[in-house]
Motif scaffolding. Structure first.
Motif, PDB file in Angstrom:
ATOM      1  N   GLU A   1       0.829  -1.213   0.000  1.00 54.76           N
ATOM      2  CA  GLU A   1       0.000   0.000   0.000  1.00 54.76           C
ATOM      3  C   GLU A   1       0.862   1.261   0.000  1.00 54.76           C
TER       4      GLU A   1
ATOM      5  N   ARG B   1       1.314   5.180   0.171  1.00 50.31           N
ATOM      6  CA  ARG B   1       0.480   6.191   0.829  1.00 50.31           C
ATOM      7  C   ARG B   1       1.009   7.597   0.587  1.00 50.31           C
TER       8      ARG B   1
ATOM      9  N   TYR C   1      -3.971   0.282  -2.740  1.00 54.71           N
ATOM     10  CA  TYR C   1      -3.432  -0.974  -2.234  1.00 54.71           C
ATOM     11  C   TYR C   1      -3.642  -2.092  -3.238  1.00 54.71           C
TER      12      TYR C   1
ATOM     13  N   SER D   1      -7.461   3.476  -0.181  1.00 48.93           N
ATOM     14  CA  SER D   1      -7.486   3.453   1.274  1.00 48.93           C
ATOM     15  C   SER D   1      -7.390   4.882   1.805  1.00 48.93           C
TER      16      SER D   1
ATOM     17  N   ASN E   1      -7.829   2.884   9.651  1.00 49.46           N
ATOM     18  CA  ASN E   1      -7.686   2.794   8.204  1.00 49.46           C
ATOM     19  C   ASN E   1      -8.910   2.099   7.627  1.00 49.46           C
TER      20      ASN E   1
ATOM     21  N   ARG F   1     -10.439   0.588   3.785  1.00 50.12           N
ATOM     22  CA  ARG F   1     -10.118   0.284   2.396  1.00 50.12           C
ATOM     23  C   ARG F   1     -11.394  -0.064   1.645  1.00 50.12           C
TER      24      ARG F   1
END
Length: 177
Positions: free
Chosen positions: A105, A107, A124, A149, A165, A167
């Protein structure tokens, strides 16, 4: 130039162009902030919900060991690598769940100060396989998924932080009965 106590004043240091840090009379705020890691390079963590057996669909099954590592770079970017594994009988041996899962993932962090805290967004990709067996059915197969995400990281103390978090994405599953 120096003040009466023999120390240079803040404006004098600015004029000299030095990078010396001026200590304030109340340095307790500095110490409290010093307990938080301000500019991390990497971290290691785990998902507590998976350890207690809560799956992404919020059903309780059996615990899963998991670990993740995150690497930070360029003040606003990071990459999370995650792995999870479970192979356990539960419900008095009537059910079995086994799976492996790997997630990558990348970010983007909204704060531009290299502290890597607060809000982030990412994309992701996930790969894995599973076995889900009970008295009436037996499912096995492989899966992959991809999506978006978003989350928030809140530093608690020293190297400890809490992350929330979520997703959302697409998952393709190959099912064999």
């Amino acid at each position: 130039m120096q003040s009466d106590n023999g120390r240079a004043t803040e404006s004098e240091l600015r004029e000299q162009g030095t990078n010396e840090r001026i200590l304030s009379a109340d340095s307790s705020a500095d110490r409290q902030q010093g307990d938080i890691v301000k500019y991390p390079k990497w971290n290691v963590g785990t998902n507590l919900l998976e350890w207690i057996g809560v799956m992404p669909d919020l059903k309780y099954t059996t615990w899963a060991s998991n670990v993740h590592g995150e690497f930070y770079f360029k003040k606003q970017y990071s990459v999370l690598l995650s792995a999870a594994y479970s192979e356990h009988h539960y419900s008095h041996g009537d059910k079995f769940q086994g799976f492996t899962s790997y997630i990558v993932e990348p970010r983007y962090w909204l704060r531009k100060d290299a502290t890597f805290q607060g809000f982030f967004g990412g994309i992701y990709g996930q790969l894995g396989d599973y076995n889900d067996i009970d008295l009436e059915r037996k499912y096995t197969g492989h899966f992959w998924g991809a999506g978006l995400s978003a989350g928030y990281l809140y530093p608690v103390w020293r190297g400890l932080a809490v992350e929330f978090n979520i997703r959302a994405g697409y998952r393709s599953t190959e099912v064999k009965k």
